[in-house]
Design an enzyme around this catalytic site. Structure first.
Site, short mmCIF file in Angstrom:
data_model
loop_
_atom_site.label_atom_id
_atom_site.label_comp_id
_atom_site.label_asym_id
_atom_site.label_seq_id
_atom_site.Cartn_x
_atom_site.Cartn_y
_atom_site.Cartn_z
N GLU A 90 0.79 -1.23 0.00
CA GLU A 90 0.00 0.00 0.00
C GLU A 90 0.83 1.28 0.00
O GLU A 90 0.39 2.30 -0.52
CB GLU A 90 -0.93 0.00 1.23
N SER A 479 -45.70 -31.30 42.99
CA SER A 479 -45.23 -31.65 44.33
C SER A 479 -43.81 -31.19 44.63
O SER A 479 -43.38 -31.23 45.78
CB SER A 479 -45.31 -33.17 44.53
#
Length: 817
Positions: A90, A479
């Site tokens: 770059e 229960s």
């Protein structure tokens, strides 16, 4: 001659004036541009959107959440060779120019003149600094004005920031494709590696992507991607960053990309992961979750989670095989020359890792031949390999059709049927038929002392249904609620040997509602029975009598105290668990009993850190003043200050724990004895067997299991908590704690263990048949005669019954009760 001198002098003067005018114009133009330039000093406060990562308790990655998949990586942590790849490609003069590169500008101008009329996009001459200016502060348009602004900003940025700071901004901002922003995320997304693990050819490929990720897609444009990768390697060679041998070797290698999957990264943890995501979003909001770069450490134990999911799935499959019918294939497809293509289009449940989709190719009397779904390659294409297997009749006798066991394989399967299969453990190479159970369920495992959820399964398959039955399904506990009612009784003057009449009772429910006549599960009544017996054998009628004697407002207050219900209606039917709650709430309530009565707050998250590593959330609120000492100088061990509320007397907690140990030893959950260690627990079954529960704990682990249809409907006679949910609990705890030495439940200091007859509740001599050690609080002891709750004189006072009469009631009256 004079004329020429005057003429040239005139031209020079005119030129000077024009030059001054042009310079002034340029100056005015640049001043105007300058007024509209963004503030480049904002780069100092650069906080890009960063993905949030969730880890298990052991550090394993669970999931990543992001709008932009980015991890911020300081420049010091970026390997030199990775920096060199971007610089070589770059901006080779990056460390030498002042923000703009005259050499690059000249090269770009030459290319521009060459390409006039060709329609090609102009070659860029932007330096890395200019790209930072464009990406952070400007737009992407191709106007000359933007390029001039870019150059001005680049010059200023170079004056205000170091080269490394500029490179750090660049490497963390650029887009690499596949949703990845920045080199750290790109390394993970493309290669499932950290930047330090990348090879030269992988580094070069990342260096190729900023030019145009879509132009160099690893699967769609492989040749272009390899060519661009090799170009980057050549540039690195030209700049002296790699040797010729390294470059040649790297260029010869194929492009191997291993895309990282999204979503949950940990096997079997999908429900847990999604619950963590929801909780983080509820605390900090969706934006901070997906952009804030949070680090979340969850409470998940990965190995325990795998065991939990397997136990639940095994239990649901077993129920489905015993009570269900074959519900047909997943889909029907046509079998052509290549059945794999059509089969590949059928979407499988990805979290069922042991199962595979298959298409029935042939179906006969005793066997069927099936083709397995081809694997999907990283490129997204189907593998060309085709695998064929066999199913046999003897492994699918469970697949009833209209309630009848199949006599032939063809009764169940037809060519073109798409079904799930699993490789047989008994006969390797062959397969067994599978189907997703119609019934579902949930399992939660929790540390009873901290509330840390160690494992959570919210259903059979997350891909099939994301509905979490552990946290989102409100069901009647039946229960399994009883221990909290009995704990309220023990906390308020009753003892485990207190006797209650188990006999028919009628309860007026108010205008228009008629009379309620509670029944025991078997429809029988058993006469005077101790509280312990009521828990162990899950007696409904005596539980209602006990609740009536105490008063339901007291029971409702205890239910709220334990976090089971927020506001329970104080009506007698609620004493049998008729309200609705979640598995998570019930597990936390049982954990409270297990830890001696301290209120806990269940949590899926240990701590959360922000992007800078600061802890912004911590679950454990206990105080430790002496835990931050830098060195030991003879001081004692630091003490944790526990300010959590004591919601139950520790002695009561042990009493109810001992009674629930009896549930396992001789009550409704004797199958749980197979765990092979001290366990306390309680079964739960609602009317018509619509819900089956088993809630239990060891001294160091609380576990809740629920089984039921998503739309409540009867599961069938006998589908009780003891037969459906308890085996799941047993398999999980036995496997999860196989390497943990068993320990006994701790008896609180001051509690008396007195031998009693477990049936009458009266004092007994040690060694007599039916004798157990019962826990009594100081000042309390077994009675010498019955005082039966529910057996009262005309004034409403419980009547005393002699032991002989009581024994006659229990053994000599047959079916009186």
């Amino acid at each position: 001659m004079k004329f020429l001198l005057k003429f040239f002098g005139y031209l020079f003067g005119l030129g000077s004036v024009l030059a001054l005018i042009v310079a002034a114009g340029v100056w005015i133009y640049l001043e105007q541009l300058n007024d509209g330039l963004p503030d480049f000093t904002a780069l100092k406060n650069y906080e890009p959107p960063v993905m949030t990562r969730v880890h298990a308790a052991d550090g394993s990655l669970m999931a990543e959440y992001a709008n932009q998949r980015r991890m911020f990586l300081p420049i010091q942590a970026v390997p030199d060779r990775l920096k060199q790849a971007f610089i070589a490609t770059e901006d080779k003069n990056f460390y030498h120019h002042v923000g703009v590169d005259p050499e690059g500008i000249a090269r770009a101008a030459f290319r521009f003149l060459q390409n006039i009329g060709s329609g090609r996009r102009p070659e860029g001459a932007s330096t890395i600094t200019q790209q930072v200016a464009k990406n952070f502060l400007l737009t992407n348009d191709l106007k000359l004005e933007r390029k001039i602004k870019e150059a001005i900003l680049a010059l200023r940025i170079e004056q205000a920031y170091t080269k490394d700071e500029i490179l750090e901004l660049y490497l963390n901002e650029i887009y690499f494709g596949l949703g990845a922003y920045g080199v750290a995320a790109a390394s993970l997304v493309y290669f499932d590696k950290s930047v330090n693990e990348l090879t030269l050819e992988e580094i070069a490929y990342l260096g190729a992507l900023p030019k145009g990720p879509s132009n160099y897609h690893p699967f769609k444009k492989t040749e272009a991607a390899i060519a661009r990768r090799n170009y980057v390697i050549d540039r690195m060679l030209q700049n002296g960053y790699v040797t010729a041998e390294e470059a040649a070797e790297a260029k010869e290698k194929p492009l191997k990309v291993n895309p990282r999957q999204r979503g949950s990264q940990l096997t079997a943890a999908e429900y847990f992961t999604e619950a963590v995501r929801r909780e983080v979003a509820s605390i900090y909001g969706e934006k901070r979750l997906y952009e804030g770069g949070l680090s979340v450490r969850s409470t998940l134990n990965p190995e325990m989670q795998k065991v939990a999911r397997k136990a639940l799935q095994d239990g649901l499959i077993k129920f489905d095989h015993e009570r269900g019918n074959w519900r047909g294939p997943v889909q029907q497809i046509s079998i052509g020359a290549d059945w794999g293509v059509e089969l590949g289009k059928v979407e499988a449940l990805r979290d069922l890792t042991e199962w595979r989709l298959a298409v029935v190719l042939e179906s006969g009397s005793d066997t069927a031949r099936v083709g397995l779904q081809p694997e999907t390659l990283p490129s997204g294409e189907l593998s060309a390999d085709r695998t064929v297997g066999q199913l046999s009749l003897d492994t699918m006798t469970w697949a009833r059709v209209s309630g009848q066991k199949p006599k032939r394989v063809s009764d169940v399967l037809k060519p073109g049927d798409v079904v799930y299969v699993e490789e047989s453990l008994a006969v390797p190479g062959s397969y067994e038929l599978r189907q997703v159970p119609g019934v579902s369920g949930a399992l939660v495992a929790m540390d009873p002392y901290t509330g840390r959820v160690l494992a959570m399964v919210g259903g059979f398959s997350f891909d099939q249904s994301e509905f979490n039955r552990a946290t989102q399904a409100y069901r009647q506990p039946g229960s399994s609620f009883k221990p909290f009612l009995y704990a309220a009784a023990l906390d308020n003057g009753y003892t485990p040997s207190s006797v209650i009449m188990d006999a028919p009772i009628e309860v007026a429910q108010g205008a228009g509602l008629g009379t309620w006549k509670p029944q025991n599960y078997g429809g029988k009544f058993y006469g005077p029975s101790t509280l312990r017996t009521g828990i162990e054998l899950s007696r409904n009628v005596m539980t209602v009598r006990l609740a009536q004697d105490m008063g339901m407002p007291l029971v409702a207050e205890y239910a709220k105290r334990f976090g089971i219900y927020d506001n329970m209606l104080p009506v007698l039917s609620m004493s049998l668990g008729a309200g609705e709650t979640t598995v998570m709430r019930m597990t936390a309530a049982y954990a409270t009993i297990a830890n001696g009565g301290r209120r806990i707050r269940p949590t899926l998250i240990d701590r959360i850190q922000d992007r800078y590593g600061r802890t912004i959330y911590k679950h454990d609120g206990r105080i430790c003043d002496g835990c931050s000492q830098e060195e030991w100088t003879g001081q004692g061990e630091p003490q944790l200050i526990d300010e959590r509320e004591q919601v139950l007397d520790p002695m009561t907690a042990y009493q109810i724990t001992s009674m629930m140990e009896g549930v396992v030893q001789r009550g409704t959950a004797t199958s749980v004895k197979a765990v092979g260690r001290p366990v306390a627990g309680k079964t739960g079954t609602t009317n018509d067997e619509k819900d089956a529960w088993f809630m239990g704990f060891t001294p160091n682990l609380a576990v809740g299991v629920f089984v039921g249809y998503d739309t409540p409907k009867p599961m069938g006679r006998g589908a009780t908590g003891g037969h459906v949910a308890a085996p799941i609990f047993t398999e999980f705890v036995k496997t999860a704690l196989k390497d943990v030495p068993p320990v006994e439940f701790r008896v609180p200091r001051g509690l008396q263990l007195i031998p009693i007859n477990r049936r009458t509740g009266l004092r007994a001599a040690g060694g007599e048949p039916g004798t157990i050690l019962e826990a009594f609080k100081p000042g309390m002891a077994p009675p010498d005669s019955y005082s039966v709750i529910g057996f009262q004189d005309e004034m409403g006072v419980p009547m005393a019954v002699s032991p002989e009469a009581g024994q006659a009631v229990l053994s000599g009256t047959g079916g009186l009760y």
